[in-house]
Enzyme design. Structure first.
Site, PDB file in Angstrom:
ATOM      1  N   SER A 228      40.183  64.495  48.907  1.00 20.60           N
ATOM      2  CA  SER A 228      40.993  63.397  48.973  1.00 20.60           C
ATOM      3  C   SER A 228      40.500  62.436  47.996  1.00 20.60           C
ATOM      4  O   SER A 228      41.547  61.450  47.870  1.00 20.60           O
ATOM      5  CB  SER A 228      40.828  62.719  50.542  1.00 20.60           C
ATOM      6  OG  SER A 228      39.323  62.350  50.494  1.00 20.60           O
TER       7      SER A 228
ATOM      8  N   LYS B 229      37.221  54.281  45.192  1.00 20.08           N
ATOM      9  CA  LYS B 229      38.131  54.656  46.004  1.00 20.08           C
ATOM     10  C   LYS B 229      38.726  53.698  46.848  1.00 20.08           C
ATOM     11  O   LYS B 229      37.754  52.964  47.572  1.00 20.08           O
ATOM     12  CB  LYS B 229      37.629  55.996  46.711  1.00 20.08           C
ATOM     13  CG  LYS B 229      38.523  56.663  47.614  1.00 20.08           C
ATOM     14  CD  LYS B 229      37.701  58.202  48.109  1.00 20.08           C
ATOM     15  CE  LYS B 229      38.713  58.900  48.911  1.00 20.08           C
ATOM     16  NZ  LYS B 229      37.891  60.177  49.418  1.00 20.08           N
TER      17      LYS B 229
ATOM     18  N   SER C 292      35.526  66.280  49.589  1.00 20.83           N
ATOM     19  CA  SER C 292      36.454  65.187  48.826  1.00 20.83           C
ATOM     20  C   SER C 292      36.270  64.602  47.580  1.00 20.83           C
ATOM     21  O   SER C 292      36.942  64.109  47.024  1.00 20.83           O
ATOM     22  CB  SER C 292      37.078  64.286  49.838  1.00 20.83           C
ATOM     23  OG  SER C 292      37.794  64.887  50.855  1.00 20.83           O
TER      24      SER C 292
END
Lengths: 485, 95
Positions: free
Chosen positions: A154, A79, A178
């Site tokens: 996210s 990420k 997330s």
């Protein structure tokens, strides 16, 4: 035939026996990404030459007979709020569009030590703020199961990349859900570890008391592999926990006879989609068939979690994001007006609307005269939510429910209404506030879209969470389903 | 209690954000909705509840005060939008 149809241990076997080389596997990952990623936009930055270089080193290592790490040769995505030395790290924000970190996050060093191959950096909601991945300032991510729907947020890029078979595993970060919510929407396995189990050194902070890094994988066994590699005390993180790391892979016994499961009535009641509830109740039948027992319980403060979370996380975000001023790194917008104008202009043009909204909310909640009414109040409610879980865990081994109240929604359908968007996280947020571990695994489909089952455990009891999830997975086929791309 | 555009402008100054009139109007509306929702917390009596600032019981984590290598000056300035003579460069603060 795609290498990505094999399970992690099978690929390991192929690599160790030289049926396939790390370089071949790396090229396969890069070619799959080249073919598919224009549809889902999971990657923000590809590390093509770096990955090839890593693969060559690992092939040499195998040839020399040297010992090999736990994740040897496996293509991984990270990420884009986890810093990677000399590899662009943007947090999906224009503010950091050209930011080149000078060091690796601890989790990235650990992946390297475990011999994984870093394929690239994954799309996300800007600074990890959002529940749909539509807040990326580069491109929204599409859900591989339906390109018109969100992948969740996210860590939407991290979940979509695994669901699309682009890499074997990814790292995400979970502040209010997330990792788990996008894993649920994309039909993959997402684990949020206990707060403090995995180092946050090198994770760009959103809400420091909640943020936690964890793996997103195809199977529970893969999740255990990655957790084994990244968990552990880190002196560079002052919030890192000094606990012994158990043998997570050894905990995957398949035996859950006598296991006590609590199902909070608040998690399967009003507001939860009927098809989602049905999938979870069917999952409970599977677990019952394996000898577990379950009872309905109450977590009475669940309905207060979202309000407490948004006050706490936004307050911490407003403080953490104060460091972005256009002076030491990141975007600078200087119209010649002076230092204060430089700060204002850089921040106003560098941050997107969701980030600004949260900074505003947090600054307000921390401002003079409102601290007690909002921030302190939310901290006290956090105590009550944690006590709810403590109470249930005196009698039960795990808490179980859906990961999200619905399946993935359509892109653009909730962007005008932040409050509705925030309520999508109602089932993941209480766990984050309590700091305990939880996993989301596929447990069914509703109108062709994946449904996630959330299994929540006691503090640092990832072993039980993984054991239950693995037992379920061994007796169902949901994790084997693949989206058509 | 509701937030006015004037409150939003004040908070924006504290947060070092320059908002457009459209953003001010949108944030006024959205922050009101969110804070109205947050009023829900007042349904709970938390008089005798201790706040949880952190879920782990860790405090005052210290390390040995030893000299060790840090970033070089060049490295520290590598991502700076503007620098001069080994320093971050900002607009003049004094006349």
């Amino acid at each position: 035939m795609s290498l990505f149809q094999y399970r992690l241990p099978e690929v390991h076997n192929m690599l160790h026996t030289k049926a396939v080389s790390v370089s071949e596997l790396t090229e396969e990952a890069l070619s799959i990404i080249a073919e598919r990623d224009s549809k889902i936009h999971a990657f923000l930055t590809l590390n093509e030459e770096g990955a090839r270089q890593q693969a060559r080193v690992l092939d040499d290592k195998l040839a020399s007979g040297a010992s090999r790490g736990l994740l040897f040769g496996l293509p991984a995505g990270i990420k884009d709020n986890i810093v990677t030395k000399n590899l662009r790290t943007t947090c999906a924000s224009q503010f950091l569009a050209n930011f080149q970190p000078l060091y690796d996050a601890t989790v990235v060093s650990k992946l390297r030590q475990a011999d994984a191959v870093t394929i690239g950096k994954l799309n996300m909601d800007e600074f990890a703020m959002g529940g749909s991945n539509e807040n990326s300032s580069f491109s929204a991510v599409s859900n591989p199961w339906d390109l018109e729907r969100v992948p969740g947020g996210s860590s939407g890029g991290s979940a979509a990349a695994v669901a699309a078979g682009e890499v074997y595993f990814t790292l995400g970060s979970d502040t209010g859900g997330s990792i788990r919510q996008p894993a649920s929407y994309c039909g993959v396995v997402g684990l949020k570890p206990t707060y403090g189990l995995v180092s946050r050194y090198g994770l760009v902070a959103f809400a420091s008391s909640l943020d936690q890094i964890g793996p997103i994988t195809r199977t529970v066994e893969d999740s255990a592999y990655v957790l084994q590699a990244i968990a552990g005390y880190d002196a560079q993180d002052s919030t890192s926990a000094k606990v012994d790391i158990p043998d997570y892979l050894g905990s995957l016994t398949g035996d859950i006879a006598g296991l006590r499961i609590a199902v909070p009535k608040e998690y399967i009641g009003e507001g939860v989609d009927a098809a989602v509830r049905e999938s979870v109740l069917s999952a409970l039948k599977v677990l019952e068939g394996l000898g577990a027992v379950w009872e309905e319980v109450s977590l009475p403060h669940t309905e207060y979690a979202v309000a407490a979370y948004y006050l706490l996380s936004s307050s911490e975000a407003s403080s953490n994001l104060a460091r972005f001023d256009g002076v030491r790194y990141g975007q600078r917008v200087d119209d010649g007006g002076g230092l204060l104008e430089l700060y204002h202009n850089s921040r106003s043009q560098g941050f997107g609307p969701e980030v600004k909204r949260r900074i505003m909310l947090g600054t307000y909640a921390l401002s003079s005269g409102y601290y007690d009414a909002y921030y302190l109040k939310a901290q006290k409610v956090r105590t009550l939510i944690k006590q709810d879980f403590d109470e249930v865990f005196t009698k039960y081994d795990v808490v179980l429910g859906p990961t999200a109240p619905t399946t993935a929604f359509k892109l653009g359908s909730q962007t005008e209404d932040p409050l509705t968007m925030y309520l999508n996280d109602i089932l993941t947020i209480p766990v984050s506030l309590a700091g305990i571990p939880a996993i989301s695994i596929p447990c069914g489909f509703a109108e062709g879209l994946p449904v996630g089952l959330q299994i929540i455990g006691k503090e640092f009891d990832e072993s039980t969470v993984l054991r239950v999830a693995h037992a379920f997975e061994q007796h169902t086929e949901y994790h084997k389903a693949r989206p058509q791309l | 209690m509701s937030i006015t555009v004037k409150d939003v402008q004040h908070v924006a100054r504290l947060a070092r954000l320059q908002l457009s009139p459209e953003e001010e109007a949108t944030f006024t509306e959205q922050m009101n909705a969110i804070l109205q929702y947050a009023e829900k917390l007042n349904e709970l009596d938390t008089e005798n509840v201790k706040p949880t600032t952190h879920v782990l019981q860790v405090s005052n984590v210290m390390r040995e005060d030893v000299v060790k290598e840090s970033l070089t000056q060049e490295e520290a300035l590598l991502n700076a939008p503007d620098d001069e003579d080994g320093q971050f460069k900002v607009p003049a603060v004094l006349e």
